[in-house]
Design a protein around this motif. Structure first.
Motif, PDB file in Angstrom:
ATOM      1  N   GLU A 128      52.800  12.629 -54.999  1.00 55.60           N
ATOM      2  CA  GLU A 128      52.861  13.860 -55.210  1.00 55.60           C
ATOM      3  C   GLU A 128      53.381  14.514 -53.605  1.00 55.60           C
ATOM      4  N   THR A 129      54.447  14.988 -53.685  1.00 56.35           N
ATOM      5  CA  THR A 129      55.057  15.485 -52.380  1.00 56.35           C
ATOM      6  C   THR A 129      54.149  16.494 -51.437  1.00 56.35           C
ATOM      7  N   LEU A 130      53.407  17.313 -52.301  1.00 53.30           N
ATOM      8  CA  LEU A 130      52.703  18.157 -51.172  1.00 53.30           C
ATOM      9  C   LEU A 130      51.415  17.286 -50.505  1.00 53.30           C
ATOM     10  N   ASP A 131      50.942  16.579 -51.379  1.00 50.44           N
ATOM     11  CA  ASP A 131      49.937  15.658 -50.639  1.00 50.44           C
ATOM     12  C   ASP A 131      50.346  15.315 -49.611  1.00 50.44           C
ATOM     13  N   GLU A 132      51.724  14.617 -49.780  1.00 45.29           N
ATOM     14  CA  GLU A 132      52.291  13.454 -48.645  1.00 45.29           C
ATOM     15  C   GLU A 132      52.623  14.541 -47.409  1.00 45.29           C
ATOM     16  N   LEU A 133      53.243  15.624 -47.997  1.00 43.49           N
ATOM     17  CA  LEU A 133      53.307  16.603 -46.608  1.00 43.49           C
ATOM     18  C   LEU A 133      52.030  16.945 -45.896  1.00 43.49           C
ATOM     19  N   ALA A 134      50.780  17.197 -46.731  1.00 47.42           N
ATOM     20  CA  ALA A 134      49.426  17.375 -46.205  1.00 47.42           C
ATOM     21  C   ALA A 134      49.107  16.364 -45.229  1.00 47.42           C
ATOM     22  N   ALA A 135      49.071  15.187 -45.779  1.00 45.33           N
ATOM     23  CA  ALA A 135      48.508  14.028 -44.972  1.00 45.33           C
ATOM     24  C   ALA A 135      49.249  13.892 -43.719  1.00 45.33           C
ATOM     25  N   LEU A 136      50.574  14.005 -43.854  1.00 45.74           N
ATOM     26  CA  LEU A 136      51.252  14.029 -42.381  1.00 45.74           C
ATOM     27  C   LEU A 136      51.079  15.191 -41.465  1.00 45.74           C
ATOM     28  N   LEU A 137      50.512  16.269 -41.882  1.00 40.75           N
ATOM     29  CA  LEU A 137      50.066  17.519 -41.142  1.00 40.75           C
ATOM     30  C   LEU A 137      48.762  17.461 -40.931  1.00 40.75           C
ATOM     31  N   GLY A 138      47.976  16.397 -41.361  1.00 53.24           N
ATOM     32  CA  GLY A 138      46.644  16.523 -41.003  1.00 53.24           C
ATOM     33  C   GLY A 138      45.720  17.287 -41.633  1.00 53.24           C
ATOM     34  N   CYS A 139      46.008  18.023 -42.950  1.00 56.26           N
ATOM     35  CA  CYS A 139      45.097  18.531 -43.878  1.00 56.26           C
ATOM     36  C   CYS A 139      45.265  17.533 -45.045  1.00 56.26           C
ATOM     37  N   GLY A 140      45.544  16.503 -45.295  1.00 58.94           N
ATOM     38  CA  GLY A 140      45.683  15.924 -46.522  1.00 58.94           C
ATOM     39  C   GLY A 140      44.445  15.790 -47.402  1.00 58.94           C
ATOM     40  N   ASP A 141      43.243  15.475 -46.925  1.00 57.30           N
ATOM     41  CA  ASP A 141      42.182  15.367 -47.543  1.00 57.30           C
ATOM     42  C   ASP A 141      41.710  16.789 -48.486  1.00 57.30           C
ATOM     43  N   GLU A 142      41.764  17.949 -47.787  1.00 63.72           N
ATOM     44  CA  GLU A 142      41.792  19.328 -48.617  1.00 63.72           C
ATOM     45  C   GLU A 142      42.469  19.502 -49.483  1.00 63.72           C
ATOM     46  N   VAL A 143      43.922  19.115 -49.247  1.00 65.45           N
ATOM     47  CA  VAL A 143      45.204  19.517 -50.319  1.00 65.45           C
ATOM     48  C   VAL A 143      45.001  18.392 -51.519  1.00 65.45           C
ATOM     49  N   ALA A 144      44.721  17.059 -51.007  1.00 70.58           N
ATOM     50  CA  ALA A 144      44.506  16.266 -52.189  1.00 70.58           C
ATOM     51  C   ALA A 144      43.485  16.589 -53.081  1.00 70.58           C
ATOM     52  N   GLU A 145      42.329  17.078 -52.897  1.00 73.62           N
ATOM     53  CA  GLU A 145      41.542  17.448 -53.750  1.00 73.62           C
ATOM     54  C   GLU A 145      41.570  18.571 -54.406  1.00 73.62           C
ATOM     55  N   LEU A 146      42.378  19.691 -53.806  1.00 76.90           N
ATOM     56  CA  LEU A 146      42.693  20.788 -54.582  1.00 76.90           C
ATOM     57  C   LEU A 146      43.952  20.343 -55.680  1.00 76.90           C
ATOM     58  N   THR A 147      44.751  19.340 -55.214  1.00 83.25           N
ATOM     59  CA  THR A 147      45.710  18.688 -56.433  1.00 83.25           C
ATOM     60  C   THR A 147      45.011  18.151 -57.437  1.00 83.25           C
ATOM     61  N   ARG A 148      43.991  17.611 -57.180  1.00 87.41           N
ATOM     62  CA  ARG A 148      43.435  16.601 -58.156  1.00 87.41           C
ATOM     63  C   ARG A 148      42.767  17.576 -59.248  1.00 87.41           C
ATOM     64  N   GLN A 149      42.058  18.573 -58.556  1.00 84.33           N
ATOM     65  CA  GLN A 149      41.145  19.506 -59.530  1.00 84.33           C
ATOM     66  C   GLN A 149      42.407  20.352 -60.540  1.00 84.33           C
ATOM     67  N   SER A 150      43.499  20.598 -59.771  1.00 83.92           N
ATOM     68  CA  SER A 150      44.457  21.387 -60.778  1.00 83.92           C
ATOM     69  C   SER A 150      45.128  20.361 -61.546  1.00 83.92           C
ATOM     70  N   MET A 151      45.620  19.154 -61.232  1.00 87.85           N
ATOM     71  CA  MET A 151      46.316  18.293 -62.236  1.00 87.85           C
ATOM     72  C   MET A 151      45.342  17.980 -63.303  1.00 87.85           C
ATOM     73  N   ASN A 152      43.944  17.769 -63.144  1.00 86.05           N
ATOM     74  CA  ASN A 152      43.031  17.508 -64.206  1.00 86.05           C
ATOM     75  C   ASN A 152      42.448  18.871 -65.201  1.00 86.05           C
ATOM     76  N   GLY A 153      43.212  19.914 -64.646  1.00 86.07           N
ATOM     77  CA  GLY A 153      42.701  21.189 -65.471  1.00 86.07           C
ATOM     78  C   GLY A 153      41.506  21.844 -65.047  1.00 86.07           C
ATOM     79  N   THR A 154      40.744  21.783 -63.846  1.00 85.14           N
ATOM     80  CA  THR A 154      39.560  21.987 -63.701  1.00 85.14           C
ATOM     81  C   THR A 154      39.828  23.242 -62.633  1.00 85.14           C
ATOM     82  N   LEU A 155      40.924  23.503 -62.030  1.00 89.27           N
ATOM     83  CA  LEU A 155      41.178  24.548 -61.339  1.00 89.27           C
ATOM     84  C   LEU A 155      42.575  25.277 -61.571  1.00 89.27           C
TER      85      LEU A 155
END
Length: 296
Positions: A97-124
């Protein structure tokens, strides 16, 4: 006489050869004819009658073959080769996931990855999730885009899928909830005819924390598929769509052959045709292409 259905079995050669036991079990389950080899040790197709009441479902067949790490796709014999390919990018054509990877390098990876997970599973909601994730990038330097791209790689079979379908006169489109900065590069690497994505806001080498165009989400993906069908003058049955997330569901449901590719749990619950073990080459085998005609 040609039987109305074909059961396609595919294994990933990197994980082992297609088991004869798996083929025999599947053939008995569908009361099929002799298997036809599409790629030695990788894929076969088994002509079979239409599923009758009480016959094993594709979900049952898939579950039975799971221990062999073999994918099973049931398709109609007629109209197997598709005139349109529409594909998701992140975790489908491109690994990760390119956005997750961007965020990880920028220091906000955990927050972005959790939002991605919820979105891709259809809960957000996808749009709400995307805007929230992009906002977390605000003020951070854009140079990490190149670093993410340099570390990215295509999933196995991606270029082969696109090039083989193009060689057979299909229109191919990469349609992503990710960003055009990446879709342009992935489209060039694979040879897609066109690409679409979200436009990431940037100013003076920093992210603005906003998008520079309306959000491309699940409805937009379906609209692009409908446009492609209209331009080619074909019905939805002539389309192949593939993706892994909740934002892919509308286009997967509309396409004649919608394949959930190593998808999130909710998507696997809703889409019958799935590739969980093998590579993107399975999309070609499902259309009846033997490996001998693949464009590598």
């Amino acid at each position: 006489m040609t039987l109305p259905y074909v059961l396609v079995l595919v294994a990933d050669p990197a994980q082992g050869t297609l088991s004869k036991d798996a083929i025999d079990i599947a053939r008995n389950m569908v009361k099929g004819k002799n298997p036809i080899v599409l790629s030695p040790g990788e894929a076969v197709e088994i002509p079979c009658p239409a599923p009758s009441p009480g016959a094993p479902t594709i979900a049952t067949i898939r579950a039975t073959l799971a221990r062999y790490r073999t994918d099973a796709l049931m398709v109609k014999s007629r109209g197997r080769r598709k005139a349109v390919l529409i594909a998701d990018m992140d975790s489908t054509i491109l690994a990760g996931e390119t956005l997750d990877e961007l965020a990880a390098l920028l220091g906000c990876g955990d927050e972005v990855a959790e939002l991605t997970r919820q979105s891709m599973n259809g809960t957000l909601d996808f749009e709400d999730s995307l805007r929230a994730r992009v906002a977390l990038l605000k003020g951070r330097e854009t140079g990490v885009l190149e670093a993410v791209w340099e570390s990215s790689h295509l999933n196995a079979g991606a270029r082969c899928l696109v090039q083989t379908m193009r060689a057979n006169n299909a229109r191919t489109a990469l349609v992503s909830g990710g960003f055009t900065w990446f879709t342009s590069r992935v489209a060039e690497a694979c040879g897609f005819d066109e690409h679409h994505g979200n436009v990431l806001g940037m100013d003076a080498n920093r992210f603005t924390g906003a998008l520079d165009a309306p959000v491309l989400g699940p409805d937009s993906k379906q609209e692009h598929l409908e446009r492609l069908l209209d331009e080619r003058g074909v019905k939805a049955s002539a389309a192949l769509a593939t993706g892994d997330g909740a934002n892919d569901l509308p286009m997967l449901a509309l396409a004649g052959l919608g394949i959930a590719y190593k998808a999130k749990p909710r998507i696997r619950q809703m889409i019958d045709m799935q590739v969980n073990h093998s590579t993107l080459r399975a999309h070609l085998f499902a259309q009846g292409y033997p490996a001998s005609v693949f464009v590598e």
